[in-house]
Design a protein around this motif. Structure first.
Motif, PDB file in Angstrom:
ATOM      1  N   THR A   1       0.707  -1.267   0.055  1.00 42.87           N
ATOM      2  CA  THR A   1       0.019   0.129  -0.058  1.00 42.87           C
ATOM      3  C   THR A   1       0.853   1.270  -0.065  1.00 42.87           C
ATOM      4  OG1 THR A   1      -1.592  -1.254   1.468  1.00 42.87           O
ATOM      5  CG2 THR A   1      -1.851   0.995   1.210  1.00 42.87           C
ATOM      6  N   ARG A   2       0.321   2.255  -0.811  1.00 37.19           N
ATOM      7  CA  ARG A   2       1.282   3.564  -0.693  1.00 37.19           C
ATOM      8  C   ARG A   2       1.407   4.155   0.781  1.00 37.19           C
ATOM      9  NH1 ARG A   2      -1.710   5.922  -4.607  1.00 37.19           N
ATOM     10  NH2 ARG A   2      -0.856   4.711  -6.317  1.00 37.19           N
ATOM     11  N   HIS A   3       2.355   4.522   1.044  1.00 33.28           N
ATOM     12  CA  HIS A   3       2.227   5.107   2.467  1.00 33.28           C
ATOM     13  C   HIS A   3       2.668   6.697   2.536  1.00 33.28           C
ATOM     14  CE1 HIS A   3       6.634   4.642   2.608  1.00 33.28           C
ATOM     15  NE2 HIS A   3       6.445   3.590   2.141  1.00 33.28           N
ATOM     16  N   TYR A   4       2.495   7.349   3.617  1.00 31.18           N
ATOM     17  CA  TYR A   4       2.727   8.630   3.900  1.00 31.18           C
ATOM     18  C   TYR A   4       4.114   9.034   3.892  1.00 31.18           C
ATOM     19  CZ  TYR A   4       3.130  13.110   6.151  1.00 31.18           C
ATOM     20  OH  TYR A   4       3.671  14.154   6.519  1.00 31.18           O
ATOM     21  N   ALA A   5       4.554   9.855   3.344  1.00 31.68           N
ATOM     22  CA  ALA A   5       5.963  10.267   3.422  1.00 31.68           C
ATOM     23  C   ALA A   5       6.126  11.926   3.380  1.00 31.68           C
ATOM     24  CB  ALA A   5       6.719   9.903   2.127  1.00 31.68           C
ATOM     25  N   PRO A   6       6.697  12.310   4.472  1.00 30.29           N
ATOM     26  CA  PRO A   6       6.897  13.643   4.602  1.00 30.29           C
ATOM     27  C   PRO A   6       7.873  14.226   3.473  1.00 30.29           C
ATOM     28  CG  PRO A   6       8.078  12.670   6.473  1.00 30.29           C
ATOM     29  CD  PRO A   6       7.124  11.459   5.556  1.00 30.29           C
ATOM     30  N   SER A   7       7.890  15.491   3.164  1.00 33.34           N
ATOM     31  CA  SER A   7       8.787  16.092   2.214  1.00 33.34           C
ATOM     32  C   SER A   7      10.059  16.430   3.216  1.00 33.34           C
ATOM     33  CB  SER A   7       8.412  17.360   1.475  1.00 33.34           C
ATOM     34  OG  SER A   7       7.956  18.282   2.379  1.00 33.34           O
ATOM     35  N   GLN A   8       9.841  16.628   4.461  1.00 31.21           N
ATOM     36  CA  GLN A   8      11.272  16.985   5.277  1.00 31.21           C
ATOM     37  C   GLN A   8      11.890  15.607   5.469  1.00 31.21           C
ATOM     38  OE1 GLN A   8      12.302  19.884   5.871  1.00 31.21           O
ATOM     39  NE2 GLN A   8      10.604  20.944   5.066  1.00 31.21           N
ATOM     40  N   PRO A   9      13.352  15.375   5.907  1.00 28.09           N
ATOM     41  CA  PRO A   9      13.839  14.172   6.263  1.00 28.09           C
ATOM     42  C   PRO A   9      13.179  14.084   7.986  1.00 28.09           C
ATOM     43  CG  PRO A   9      15.599  15.760   6.043  1.00 28.09           C
ATOM     44  CD  PRO A   9      14.197  16.512   5.265  1.00 28.09           C
ATOM     45  N   LEU A  10      13.219  12.729   8.129  1.00 26.04           N
ATOM     46  CA  LEU A  10      12.514  12.434   9.531  1.00 26.04           C
ATOM     47  C   LEU A  10      13.842  11.523  10.215  1.00 26.04           C
ATOM     48  CD1 LEU A  10       8.894  11.654  10.334  1.00 26.04           C
ATOM     49  CD2 LEU A  10      10.659   9.709  10.851  1.00 26.04           C
ATOM     50  N   ARG A  11      13.927  11.745  11.589  1.00 25.67           N
ATOM     51  CA  ARG A  11      14.886  11.190  12.328  1.00 25.67           C
ATOM     52  C   ARG A  11      14.026  10.738  13.531  1.00 25.67           C
ATOM     53  NH1 ARG A  11      18.739  12.993  15.991  1.00 25.67           N
ATOM     54  NH2 ARG A  11      18.049  15.048  16.195  1.00 25.67           N
ATOM     55  N   MET A  12      14.399   9.389  13.530  1.00 23.23           N
ATOM     56  CA  MET A  12      13.583   8.760  14.928  1.00 23.23           C
ATOM     57  C   MET A  12      14.451   8.670  16.050  1.00 23.23           C
ATOM     58  SD  MET A  12      11.875   5.623  13.015  1.00 23.23           S
ATOM     59  CE  MET A  12      10.977   5.001  14.341  1.00 23.23           C
ATOM     60  N   ASN A  13      13.815   8.118  17.079  1.00 21.22           N
ATOM     61  CA  ASN A  13      14.790   8.087  18.543  1.00 21.22           C
ATOM     62  C   ASN A  13      15.568   9.081  18.857  1.00 21.22           C
ATOM     63  OD1 ASN A  13      13.654   5.527  19.134  1.00 21.22           O
ATOM     64  ND2 ASN A  13      14.881   4.813  17.257  1.00 21.22           N
ATOM     65  N   ALA A  14      15.156  10.546  18.692  1.00 19.69           N
ATOM     66  CA  ALA A  14      15.931  11.646  18.999  1.00 19.69           C
ATOM     67  C   ALA A  14      15.454  12.119  20.292  1.00 19.69           C
ATOM     68  CB  ALA A  14      15.577  12.706  17.851  1.00 19.69           C
ATOM     69  N   SER A  15      16.650  12.503  21.174  1.00 23.78           N
ATOM     70  CA  SER A  15      16.319  12.898  22.567  1.00 23.78           C
ATOM     71  C   SER A  15      16.019  14.589  22.473  1.00 23.78           C
ATOM     72  CB  SER A  15      17.618  12.427  23.425  1.00 23.78           C
ATOM     73  OG  SER A  15      18.538  12.791  22.807  1.00 23.78           O
ATOM     74  N   THR A  16      17.084  15.065  21.405  1.00 23.99           N
ATOM     75  CA  THR A  16      16.893  16.524  21.201  1.00 23.99           C
ATOM     76  C   THR A  16      16.728  16.971  19.799  1.00 23.99           C
ATOM     77  OG1 THR A  16      19.102  16.606  21.404  1.00 23.99           O
ATOM     78  CG2 THR A  16      18.025  17.086  23.502  1.00 23.99           C
ATOM     79  N   ALA A  17      16.306  17.965  19.266  1.00 22.90           N
ATOM     80  CA  ALA A  17      16.276  18.641  17.923  1.00 22.90           C
ATOM     81  C   ALA A  17      17.810  19.126  17.735  1.00 22.90           C
ATOM     82  CB  ALA A  17      15.413  19.486  17.725  1.00 22.90           C
ATOM     83  N   GLN A  18      18.262  19.001  16.512  1.00 17.34           N
ATOM     84  CA  GLN A  18      19.382  19.696  16.028  1.00 17.34           C
ATOM     85  C   GLN A  18      19.033  20.673  15.451  1.00 17.34           C
ATOM     86  OE1 GLN A  18      21.337  16.506  13.534  1.00 17.34           O
ATOM     87  NE2 GLN A  18      22.009  15.657  15.229  1.00 17.34           N
TER      88      GLN A  18
END
Ligand code: TXA
Ligand code: MG
Length: 317
Positions: free
Chosen positions: A226-243
């Motif tokens: 099934t086609r799935h949702y993809a954001p146009s921005q890169p996505l980073r998982m398991n992040a404790s803080t934002a860069q």
């Protein structure tokens, strides 16, 4: 099971009220029994996935009583109008572009810009939809990996503990899910074979139709997903803080989250918010989306599955 109720005007009115309040109600259609929830209510839709115990989010079919109501949620081309006029009500689901103002939960479409719409031919099902006055998201009423339910007893065995009510109108006449026809792209394609034969669709279209299987419960081969949702921005998982430049999509007690899926760490709330928040953060205001760790239990498995796919888009596409 004491939550099974014979389907009559009284039980239909009670079920409609439960659905409006955001509870789960199983109901018969001409194809199979559906596990229904208010399609405009994020939490109610999240409860469907919790009850089915699926390890991933698949888009759900939105049920309405008539084609006119469907037009409030989806965009109909002249071809879609002709197909709907010929086969609705009946065992055919149409995948169409979502109207921007549709008000449907993002989770209902699993983040996609399309929505699957269906007008069942089961008279009492349509009475329920009319009485509820809201669009009803309903996958087949079975636990993930088990067979679709064609009687109220099947539903009770698999989902009795998760639903407020099961409307019983005997065995389903067709006993096979609806055919899913994608009309959101230039070329019509059957995504799932079902109660309406391919030949009838080809007769209506005046030629052969493309076949692209995307059945949710069947094992999938690569290329048939099934086609799935993809954001146009890169996505980073398991992040404790934002860069620097990243938005932070938090979960639990996270400081400085741009948005928080659930400050209390509630996975149903997080699932309900997931696609709406990803869409909200997927803007040129950020160069990326960092996401807090989500526990790999219950609905967390489905949330992580979708995040993993979204994070992997840049690598695989
Ligand atoms: O007969 C039926 O269709 C039953 C009754 C209850 O109406 N419902 C049903 O729903 O079978 P479910 O969730 O088990 O199957 C929905 C199918 C899945 O194959 C899903 O991937 C596809 O429809 N689908 C739903 N929305 C879609 C979308 N926006 N794009 C592509 N496929 C979609
Ligand atoms: Mg199913």
């Amino acid at each position: 099971m004491d939550c099974i109720a014979p389907m009559n005007p009284k039980s239909i009115a009670r079920a409609a009220e439960l659905l409006r309040r955001g509870e789960l109600v199983a109901f018969p259609t001409e194809t199979v029994y559906g596990l229904g929830a208010n399609a405009t209510n994020d939490t109610a839709v999240a409860r469907i996935f919790e009850a089915k115990n699926r390890p991933s989010f698949n888009p759900l079919i939105v049920h309405v009583p008539d084609p006119e109501t469907a037009a409030a949620y989806a965009v109909f081309t002249p071809m879609a109008e002709a197909i709907a006029a010929r086969f609705w009500p009946g065992p055919l689901t149409l995948v169409l572009p979502r109207r921007p103002d549709c008000g449907l939960s993002r989770l209902t479409s699993a983040g996609l810009d399309t929505v699957a719409m269906r007008v069942p031919s089961h008279d009492r099902a349509r009475q329920l939809l009319r009485s509820a006055g809201i669009p009803i998201a309903a996958p087949s009423a079975n636990r993930s990996g088990l067979l679709s339910s064609t009687t109220a007893e099947h539903v009770a065995d698999q989902l009795g503990d998760h639903v407020s009510m099961i409307l019983d109108d005997g065995p389903c006449a067709i006993g096979l899910e609806s055919t899913v026809l994608d009309l959101s792209e230039e070329t019509p394609a059957i995504l799932r074979q079902g109660g309406l034969p391919q030949e009838e669709i080809e007769d209506a279209l005046g030629g052969p139709v493309a076949i692209a299987s995307a059945d949710d419960d069947a094992p999938k081969s690569p290329g048939m997903l099934t086609r799935h949702y993809a954001p146009s921005q890169p996505l980073r998982m398991n992040a404790s803080t934002a860069q620097p430049g990243e938005a932070l999509l938090g979960f639990g007690r996270v400081m400085e989250a741009t948005k928080n899926l659930s400050p209390d760490g509630d996975l149903v709330e997080a699932a309900a918010n997931l696609f709406a928040f990803l869409h909200a953060l997927d803007t040129p205001d950020h160069d990326g989306i960092a996401v807090s760790p989500i526990p790999e239990t219950g609905l967390g498995r489905a949330i992580n599955d979708r995040l993993r796919r979204a994070a992997a888009v840049g690598e695989t596409d």
